[in-house]
Design a protein around this motif. Structure first.
Motif, PDB file in Angstrom:
ATOM      1  N   GLN A  47     -59.148 -30.824 -62.894  1.00 35.20           N
ATOM      2  CA  GLN A  47     -58.852 -30.604 -61.481  1.00 35.20           C
ATOM      3  C   GLN A  47     -57.365 -30.328 -61.269  1.00 35.20           C
ATOM      4  O   GLN A  47     -56.986 -29.470 -60.458  1.00 35.20           O
ATOM      5  N   LEU A  48     -56.511 -31.018 -62.024  1.00 36.14           N
ATOM      6  CA  LEU A  48     -55.074 -30.784 -61.910  1.00 36.14           C
ATOM      7  C   LEU A  48     -54.736 -29.348 -62.298  1.00 36.14           C
ATOM      8  O   LEU A  48     -53.884 -28.705 -61.666  1.00 36.14           O
ATOM      9  N   ALA A  93     -54.002 -22.819 -58.333  1.00 32.17           N
ATOM     10  CA  ALA A  93     -54.148 -22.400 -56.933  1.00 32.17           C
ATOM     11  C   ALA A  93     -52.823 -22.406 -56.187  1.00 32.17           C
ATOM     12  O   ALA A  93     -52.558 -21.508 -55.373  1.00 32.17           O
ATOM     13  N   TYR A  94     -51.965 -23.394 -56.440  1.00 32.25           N
ATOM     14  CA  TYR A  94     -50.778 -23.585 -55.616  1.00 32.25           C
ATOM     15  C   TYR A  94     -49.455 -23.496 -56.381  1.00 32.25           C
ATOM     16  O   TYR A  94     -48.395 -23.372 -55.757  1.00 32.25           O
ATOM     17  N   GLY A  95     -49.488 -23.606 -57.700  1.00 36.20           N
ATOM     18  CA  GLY A  95     -48.285 -23.438 -58.510  1.00 36.20           C
ATOM     19  C   GLY A  95     -47.164 -24.407 -58.208  1.00 36.20           C
ATOM     20  O   GLY A  95     -45.983 -24.048 -58.342  1.00 36.20           O
ATOM     21  N   ILE A  99     -48.529 -17.213 -52.270  1.00 34.38           N
ATOM     22  CA  ILE A  99     -47.881 -17.071 -53.571  1.00 34.38           C
ATOM     23  C   ILE A  99     -48.901 -17.088 -54.705  1.00 34.38           C
ATOM     24  O   ILE A  99     -49.950 -17.719 -54.623  1.00 34.38           O
ATOM     25  N   ASP A 100     -48.549 -16.380 -55.766  1.00 35.78           N
ATOM     26  CA  ASP A 100     -49.360 -16.352 -56.975  1.00 35.78           C
ATOM     27  C   ASP A 100     -48.449 -15.873 -58.100  1.00 35.78           C
ATOM     28  O   ASP A 100     -47.528 -15.081 -57.870  1.00 35.78           O
ATOM     29  N   GLU A 148     -56.836 -20.945 -51.399  1.00 35.60           N
ATOM     30  CA  GLU A 148     -57.880 -21.909 -51.746  1.00 35.60           C
ATOM     31  C   GLU A 148     -57.680 -23.162 -50.921  1.00 35.60           C
ATOM     32  O   GLU A 148     -56.568 -23.663 -50.779  1.00 35.60           O
ATOM     33  N   ILE A 149     -58.765 -23.674 -50.391  1.00 32.73           N
ATOM     34  CA  ILE A 149     -58.643 -24.793 -49.468  1.00 32.73           C
ATOM     35  C   ILE A 149     -59.921 -25.629 -49.523  1.00 32.73           C
ATOM     36  O   ILE A 149     -60.971 -25.172 -49.992  1.00 32.73           O
ATOM     37  N   HIS A 150     -59.844 -26.864 -49.068  1.00 27.15           N
ATOM     38  CA  HIS A 150     -61.015 -27.727 -49.038  1.00 27.15           C
ATOM     39  C   HIS A 150     -61.853 -27.451 -47.795  1.00 27.15           C
ATOM     40  O   HIS A 150     -61.352 -26.926 -46.804  1.00 27.15           O
TER      41      HIS A 150
END
Length: 637
Positions: free
Chosen positions: A5-6, A12-14, A511-512, A521-523
């Motif tokens: 998951q990490l 996803a967020y860097g 950002i990517d 990406e979001i919950h």
């Protein structure tokens, strides 16, 4: 948090890529913040937000400010230059100055000046208002007060007030007429500031601000104008006041090669002036030191292909090489690296308040009746039989059927109910086709566009134009990350819209490492659920450049300090703008507005349409409303 998951969160967020060691994902799936790079102390952003909302009665949008990060960035800058000077045997001294245009807030300025003696940090101002504030600040005796920008007589008078208070003031000449004005005041008053000349370099920077350098640059003296300035100073016996050469090729320079070229050119100008007998002692290289907003460490406009130490090494080595070749003393080096000094210290916290529906969701399964139009039946057939093998063909068929559906509606051949049923079926086909495309190693490009269309649009409680205006104005990328629930799978893709009545009030580029993403990406968010997002690295320019579009005002603000034991303390709460503040900003008089509203009520009372008691109650409510916040607060009674 599990390693798998990490890794998903990092992809996803860097966070590790852009955070410079100040932010990280904690074991409980929340964002942690540290007061310094490599510091063992950290605090949980979500816990800070929960306390502020629960106990301090603040709300989103909320600006969190971490003053210790300001201090740490200044020390990193100073230590990097000192390290470079020691390594290369450079004989000059480093003098950092903070450009007030980057963030003129008093709290920011005062935090830097607390370290004035340790790092010799001074201030740079480019307007009379900035200079007025700077004149009264307490600086170390050897630190500098640099005056840039275009100047009139009042500007020069303010600068002379600073000189007479004991400050080391350098008035940087942008035009020959400014130098004549300085000389005129010197002859009249006997007070003379140090004088700097701003050179217009041939070299250009890179990135969004490349036009700040080169022949067409807005600021700077040509070579012939520099020589005219030198002759004019000699003619008035003021050549000894010429102390500084200034140059600047733009903010957020992305390519270190451009830095080397510009510094080499500026150093050569400095050396030639020294060989002519000039008393210049300082080289001000301006700003330009970038911030890696996207974490890619590349020449992209939101990154740079170097670090702080490499930047300092190249500056010092290049200046030394030129000076040694020309046989002139090494200058003191002045830097104006405001973006690097401030970007990391501020985080804008917003919350999701609602979802903007793009298409019908969570509706019962569409039932087909015998009298339904053929286009509805065919859409239903596509929806029921789409698979991983035929999804591309069925998606194309559905697009044709949707066009037919709207044509028939416009001709009056089908009902509003039929149109609604057909649209629900079409979007369901799209969702299923997109799901199948994600199993492909190389999905067709059209499904990337479909992914953006189908992405959730979340209404977030903030104004883009107030809190992150560069995202709108110049397409600046800022890291945006949920500050909690990061130990849960991210199941949705979303774009973010703000609360302004403007179609541009949205964030749809993220950002990517490889390329900009059009969705985040979001919950999964449910109505009534507290869900917080952080917009990071907004400490440089965003506060001062932000507008009051729609009269949304300043957000609430909290200052956070972390003690030696790793506990956080809320050192200051600054209330955001209220409705009364913003109507006054628009030049309405609050009292007059209340009187006018009372007159409207009185007229209705006289006409028998309203009782006096009801009118008084309404007037009281109107007065009370002026103290309300400008952003969304309550969701109901």
């Amino acid at each position: 948090m599990q390693d798998e998951q990490l890794q998903r969160v990092q992809a996803a967020y860097g966070v590790e890529n852009w955070s410079a060691g100040y932010f990280e994902v904690g074991p409980e799936g929340t964002i942690l913040v540290r007061p310094a790079r490599g510091d063992s102390r950290s605090v949980d952003l979500k816990k800070i937000i929960d306390e502020l909302i629960r106990d301090r009665k603040v709300q989103t949008p909320l600006l969190l400010r971490f003053p210790q990060i300001l201090t740490n960035q200044l020390r990193i800058l100073a230590h990097s230059y000192q390290r470079a000077m020691t390594e290369y045997g450079f004989q000059g001294t480093h003098f950092p100055v903070f450009p007030m245009k980057v963030n003129p807030r008093r709290e920011v300025i005062e935090e830097f000046l607390r370290d004035s003696a340790r790092c010799r940090v001074g201030l740079e101002c480019g307007s009379k208002a900035e200079l007025y504030a700077a004149v009264a600040q307490t600086q170390a005796e050897e630190s500098l007060l640099i005056c840039n920008g275009f100047k009139d007589a009042e500007f020069i008078e303010l600068a002379l007030l600073a000189v007479q208070s004991g400050k080391r003031v350098v008035v940087v000449v942008e035009k020959l007429s400014e130098l004549r004005l300085i000389i005129q005041y010197a002859e009249q008053t006997g007070v003379v500031p140090w004088i700097g000349l701003r050179a217009k370099l041939y070299s250009r920077g890179s990135g969004k601000w490349a036009a700040s350098g080169g022949d067409a640059a807005k600021f700077g003296l040509t070579t012939s104008e520099i020589l005219d300035c030198v002759r004019l100073l000699k003619a008035h016996r003021l050549e000894g006041q010429l102390k500084l050469l200034h140059s600047h090729i733009g903010s957020q320079i992305t390519d270190i090669k451009r830095v080397k070229n510009a510094i080499k050119e500026a150093a050569r100008v400095y050396a030639k002036l020294r060989l002519m007998g000039s008393t210049i002692e300082y080289m001000d290289i301006g700003g330009g030191l970038g911030v890696d907003y996207d974490g890619s460490k590349t020449r992209s406009e939101s990154s740079m292909n170097y670090g702080v130490q490499e930047f300092a090494n190249d500056v010092i080595y290049t200046i030394k090489a030129v000076c040694d070749e020309e046989g002139v003393p090494h200058p003191n080096v002045v830097t104006e690296s405001g973006r690097m000094m401030t970007a990391y210290h501020a985080v804008c916290i917003t919350s999701i308040r609602d979802e903007i529906e793009t298409f019908a969701e969570d509706v019962p399964e569409v039932q087909i009746d015998a009298d339904d139009p053929q286009v509805i039946s065919e859409l239903k057939e596509l929806c029921d039989h789409i698979t991983g093998k035929n999804y591309v063909e069925y998606y194309h068929d559905a697009q044709e059927h949707k066009d037919s559906l709207h044509t028939q509606f416009n001709l009056g051949l089908i009902s509003l109910e039929d149109r609604a049923k057909g649209e629900v079926l079409f979007w369901e086909i799209c969702a299923r086709a997109l799901h199948h495309s994600e199993d492909e190693r190389f999905p067709a490009e059209e499904f990337a566009d479909l992914k953006k269309i189908l992405a959730a649009k979340y209404l977030c409680n903030f104004s883009l134009f107030r809190s992150a205006p560069d995202s709108w104005a110049i397409r600046q990328l800022f890291p945006i990350v949920p500050i909690h629930r990061l130990n849960e799978p991210m199941t949705d893709y979303a774009t973010l819209v703000d609360v302004t009545c403007d179609s541009d009030g949205k964030i749809d580029h993220f950002i990517d490492l490889r390329d900009d993403k059009e969705t985040l990406e979001i919950h999964k968010w449910e109505p009534g659920q507290a869900y917080f997002l952080g917009i990071f690295l907004v400490g440089a320019y965003q506060e001062v450049m932000g507008s009051f579009h729609n009269l949304f005002g300043l957000p609430d603000e909290a200052h956070i300090a972390i003690d030696d034991a790793g506990r956080y303390h809320v050192t200051k709460i600054i209330a955001g703008s209220r409705i009364a503040d913003m109507v006054s900003f628009a030049r309405y008089d609050k009292g007059q507005l209340q009187d006018l509203y009372r007159q409207h009520l009185d007229a209705r009372v006289e006409a028998g349409r309203l009782t006096r008691e009801a009118a008084d109650a309404l007037a009281e409510e109107y007065v009370k409303a002026a103290q309300g916040v400008t952003y969304l607060s309550r969701t109901g009674l």
